[in-house]
Design a protein around this motif. Sequence first.
Motif, PDB file in Angstrom:
ATOM      1  N   GLU A   1       1.058  -1.395  -0.083  1.00 42.71           N
ATOM      2  CA  GLU A   1      -0.024  -0.210  -0.053  1.00 42.71           C
ATOM      3  C   GLU A   1       0.801   1.271  -0.122  1.00 42.71           C
ATOM      4  OE1 GLU A   1      -2.732  -0.674   3.495  1.00 42.71           O
ATOM      5  OE2 GLU A   1      -3.641  -2.127   2.559  1.00 42.71           O
ATOM      6  N   SER A   2       1.913   1.212   0.868  1.00 38.25           N
ATOM      7  CA  SER A   2       2.763   2.385   0.910  1.00 38.25           C
ATOM      8  C   SER A   2       3.456   2.570  -0.388  1.00 38.25           C
ATOM      9  CB  SER A   2       3.791   2.213   1.853  1.00 38.25           C
ATOM     10  OG  SER A   2       4.572   3.419   2.345  1.00 38.25           O
ATOM     11  N   VAL A   3       4.192   1.664  -1.071  1.00 38.15           N
ATOM     12  CA  VAL A   3       4.885   1.662  -2.297  1.00 38.15           C
ATOM     13  C   VAL A   3       3.954   2.076  -3.349  1.00 38.15           C
ATOM     14  CG1 VAL A   3       6.278   0.418  -4.025  1.00 38.15           C
ATOM     15  CG2 VAL A   3       6.704   0.097  -1.535  1.00 38.15           C
ATOM     16  N   ALA A   4       2.689   1.599  -3.261  1.00 37.70           N
ATOM     17  CA  ALA A   4       1.769   1.858  -4.379  1.00 37.70           C
ATOM     18  C   ALA A   4       1.679   3.593  -4.594  1.00 37.70           C
ATOM     19  CB  ALA A   4       0.496   1.356  -4.123  1.00 37.70           C
ATOM     20  N   VAL A   5       1.740   4.187  -3.586  1.00 38.81           N
ATOM     21  CA  VAL A   5       1.587   5.727  -3.334  1.00 38.81           C
ATOM     22  C   VAL A   5       2.791   6.318  -4.109  1.00 38.81           C
ATOM     23  CG1 VAL A   5       1.292   7.617  -1.921  1.00 38.81           C
ATOM     24  CG2 VAL A   5       0.043   5.721  -1.392  1.00 38.81           C
ATOM     25  N   GLU A   6       4.013   5.906  -3.792  1.00 43.74           N
ATOM     26  CA  GLU A   6       5.200   6.333  -4.348  1.00 43.74           C
ATOM     27  C   GLU A   6       5.156   6.109  -5.730  1.00 43.74           C
ATOM     28  OE1 GLU A   6       9.987   5.359  -4.478  1.00 43.74           O
ATOM     29  OE2 GLU A   6       8.889   4.588  -2.690  1.00 43.74           O
ATOM     30  N   ILE A   7       4.802   5.051  -6.229  1.00 46.20           N
ATOM     31  CA  ILE A   7       5.292   4.733  -7.662  1.00 46.20           C
ATOM     32  C   ILE A   7       4.065   5.018  -8.657  1.00 46.20           C
ATOM     33  CG2 ILE A   7       6.888   3.047  -6.950  1.00 46.20           C
ATOM     34  CD1 ILE A   7       4.828   0.736  -7.830  1.00 46.20           C
ATOM     35  N   ALA A   8       3.020   5.231  -8.189  1.00 51.42           N
ATOM     36  CA  ALA A   8       1.756   5.829  -9.081  1.00 51.42           C
ATOM     37  C   ALA A   8       2.274   6.792 -10.248  1.00 51.42           C
ATOM     38  CB  ALA A   8       0.571   6.000  -8.160  1.00 51.42           C
ATOM     39  N   PRO A   9       2.821   7.824  -9.720  1.00 51.25           N
ATOM     40  CA  PRO A   9       2.917   8.914 -10.808  1.00 51.25           C
ATOM     41  C   PRO A   9       3.936   8.416 -11.858  1.00 51.25           C
ATOM     42  CG  PRO A   9       3.323   9.740  -8.505  1.00 51.25           C
ATOM     43  CD  PRO A   9       3.303   8.199  -8.501  1.00 51.25           C
ATOM     44  N   TYR A  10       4.682   7.281 -11.588  1.00 52.32           N
ATOM     45  CA  TYR A  10       5.506   6.739 -12.533  1.00 52.32           C
ATOM     46  C   TYR A  10       5.040   5.748 -13.464  1.00 52.32           C
ATOM     47  CZ  TYR A  10       8.663   9.572  -9.600  1.00 52.32           C
ATOM     48  OH  TYR A  10       9.115  10.461  -8.621  1.00 52.32           O
ATOM     49  N   GLY A  11       3.766   5.400 -13.493  1.00 55.85           N
ATOM     50  CA  GLY A  11       3.085   4.490 -14.389  1.00 55.85           C
ATOM     51  C   GLY A  11       3.394   3.142 -13.744  1.00 55.85           C
ATOM     52  N   LEU A  12       3.665   2.734 -12.498  1.00 51.62           N
ATOM     53  CA  LEU A  12       4.036   1.387 -11.980  1.00 51.62           C
ATOM     54  C   LEU A  12       2.819   1.225 -11.040  1.00 51.62           C
ATOM     55  CD1 LEU A  12       6.747   2.501 -13.194  1.00 51.62           C
ATOM     56  CD2 LEU A  12       7.757   1.089 -11.174  1.00 51.62           C
ATOM     57  N   THR A  13       2.555  -0.156 -10.704  1.00 51.65           N
ATOM     58  CA  THR A  13       1.647  -0.411  -9.624  1.00 51.65           C
ATOM     59  C   THR A  13       2.170  -1.353  -8.655  1.00 51.65           C
ATOM     60  OG1 THR A  13       0.898  -2.399 -11.146  1.00 51.65           O
ATOM     61  CG2 THR A  13      -0.397  -0.121 -11.521  1.00 51.65           C
ATOM     62  N   ALA A  14       1.497  -1.646  -7.731  1.00 55.63           N
ATOM     63  CA  ALA A  14       2.228  -2.642  -6.591  1.00 55.63           C
ATOM     64  C   ALA A  14       0.711  -3.234  -6.007  1.00 55.63           C
ATOM     65  CB  ALA A  14       2.799  -1.879  -5.506  1.00 55.63           C
ATOM     66  N   ASN A  15       0.621  -4.248  -6.049  1.00 52.28           N
ATOM     67  CA  ASN A  15      -0.423  -5.146  -5.469  1.00 52.28           C
ATOM     68  C   ASN A  15      -0.014  -6.460  -4.853  1.00 52.28           C
ATOM     69  OD1 ASN A  15      -2.772  -3.441  -6.687  1.00 52.28           O
ATOM     70  ND2 ASN A  15      -1.713  -3.901  -8.382  1.00 52.28           N
ATOM     71  N   ALA A  16      -1.002  -7.199  -4.267  1.00 45.19           N
ATOM     72  CA  ALA A  16      -0.638  -8.500  -3.517  1.00 45.19           C
ATOM     73  C   ALA A  16      -1.781  -9.323  -3.843  1.00 45.19           C
ATOM     74  CB  ALA A  16      -0.408  -8.252  -1.975  1.00 45.19           C
ATOM     75  N   VAL A  17      -1.276 -10.763  -3.855  1.00 45.88           N
ATOM     76  CA  VAL A  17      -2.354 -11.864  -3.839  1.00 45.88           C
ATOM     77  C   VAL A  17      -2.155 -12.058  -2.440  1.00 45.88           C
ATOM     78  CG1 VAL A  17      -2.375 -12.269  -6.153  1.00 45.88           C
ATOM     79  CG2 VAL A  17      -0.636 -13.326  -4.773  1.00 45.88           C
ATOM     80  N   ALA A  18      -3.415 -12.567  -1.813  1.00 40.78           N
ATOM     81  CA  ALA A  18      -3.418 -13.115  -0.426  1.00 40.78           C
ATOM     82  C   ALA A  18      -4.168 -14.475  -0.469  1.00 40.78           C
ATOM     83  CB  ALA A  18      -4.347 -12.235   0.475  1.00 40.78           C
ATOM     84  N   PRO A  19      -3.485 -15.491  -0.632  1.00 40.78           N
ATOM     85  CA  PRO A  19      -3.985 -16.849  -0.785  1.00 40.78           C
ATOM     86  C   PRO A  19      -4.577 -17.347   0.615  1.00 40.78           C
ATOM     87  CG  PRO A  19      -1.959 -16.803  -1.733  1.00 40.78           C
ATOM     88  CD  PRO A  19      -1.933 -15.425  -0.972  1.00 40.78           C
ATOM     89  N   GLY A  20      -5.548 -18.133   0.548  1.00 42.80           N
ATOM     90  CA  GLY A  20      -5.693 -18.820   1.619  1.00 42.80           C
ATOM     91  C   GLY A  20      -5.097 -20.414   1.763  1.00 42.80           C
ATOM     92  N   ALA A  21      -5.484 -21.537   2.313  1.00 52.57           N
ATOM     93  CA  ALA A  21      -4.801 -22.639   2.078  1.00 52.57           C
ATOM     94  C   ALA A  21      -4.974 -23.027   0.548  1.00 52.57           C
ATOM     95  CB  ALA A  21      -5.585 -23.871   3.061  1.00 52.57           C
ATOM     96  N   THR A  22      -3.455 -23.334   0.202  1.00 56.20           N
ATOM     97  CA  THR A  22      -3.499 -23.586  -1.068  1.00 56.20           C
ATOM     98  C   THR A  22      -2.732 -24.806  -1.525  1.00 56.20           C
ATOM     99  OG1 THR A  22      -3.156 -21.030  -1.670  1.00 56.20           O
ATOM    100  CG2 THR A  22      -2.321 -22.723  -3.494  1.00 56.20           C
ATOM    101  N   VAL A  23      -3.338 -25.671  -2.334  1.00 53.65           N
ATOM    102  CA  VAL A  23      -2.753 -26.861  -2.680  1.00 53.65           C
ATOM    103  C   VAL A  23      -1.453 -26.739  -3.287  1.00 53.65           C
ATOM    104  CG1 VAL A  23      -2.914 -29.075  -4.114  1.00 53.65           C
ATOM    105  CG2 VAL A  23      -4.935 -27.912  -3.277  1.00 53.65           C
ATOM    106  N   SER A  24      -0.290 -27.415  -2.766  1.00 54.08           N
ATOM    107  CA  SER A  24       1.023 -27.236  -3.007  1.00 54.08           C
ATOM    108  C   SER A  24       1.958 -28.310  -2.332  1.00 54.08           C
ATOM    109  CB  SER A  24       1.748 -25.982  -2.879  1.00 54.08           C
ATOM    110  OG  SER A  24       1.816 -25.913  -1.463  1.00 54.08           O
ATOM    111  N   SER A  25       3.022 -28.256  -2.651  1.00 54.44           N
ATOM    112  CA  SER A  25       4.002 -29.307  -1.732  1.00 54.44           C
ATOM    113  C   SER A  25       4.119 -28.938  -0.478  1.00 54.44           C
ATOM    114  CB  SER A  25       5.435 -29.454  -2.632  1.00 54.44           C
ATOM    115  OG  SER A  25       6.087 -28.145  -2.592  1.00 54.44           O
TER     116      SER A  25
END
Length: 265
Positions: free
Chosen positions: A163-187
């Motif tokens: 959320e903080s980085v998104a504010v800094e980089i928005a004027p430069y055409g960049l985005t910052a986001n996150a995925v928040a998985p729950g329990a996910t099938v994997s090793s």
Amino acid sequence: MSDPAQVAVVTGGARGIGAAIARRVVAAGGHVVLGDLAVEQGESLARELGPAACFVAADATSEADTMTLFDAASSYGAVDAVYANAGAVGVTGLLEGTAVDDARATMDRLFTSVFLAFKHGVAHMRPQGRGALVATASVASVRGGLGPHLYTAAKHAVKGLVESVAVEIAPYGLTANAVAPGATVSSLSAGLVGTGPADVERAYEQLASRSSSGVPTTSEDVAEAAYFLSRAHRVNGATVVIDGGDAVPGSAGRAYYGGVPHPAS
């Protein structure tokens, strides 16, 4: 107008969600650099993906190793997507029994790794005026009680950084986001549910039985969301929960409206 194919860096890219992200990028015509300490799995995946991918043995908590990943990506062109996915469960147990060194190591693996990927991603992408940062957070980043103490704290920190980085980089055409998985099938989840890291099929069955929908979240589900966020140019500073409604938001409300008897009845 369609977006050009990505040149992406994926930390923790050898297995699980990271590997699924790499496959998604390559399937869309992109190129990917996989960073991981799991050398055998990383090299195997790079062979599977062919010339569109390369593997670099790298510790995501090391700034020098992180810089090496971006140097490797330069052979494909300008980096325009960074998937900060490296992580592990880390230290578990009661708070008073947690060693400081274990706590610091957990924060390094889960938070410092994202900080470094974002730092060098921004340095590479800011001059070109385009690019996306996507971190792998967790449902534990938006609600307590869904993971160990230090894991939860680190994932909350990842969400805050996004959320903080998104504010800094928005004027430069960049985005910052996150995925928040729950329990996910994997090793990883296979080991956590007690079936052993190789028994992913059994993990699928166990997680399906625990899901309110009867369908578990897969690494491919998370990868699809991560890839979407890397392309969604007007989505910035978001954390997208991917859990089928199991934990965040919770499914307890079904007791009131979904045909399940209310506990008080």
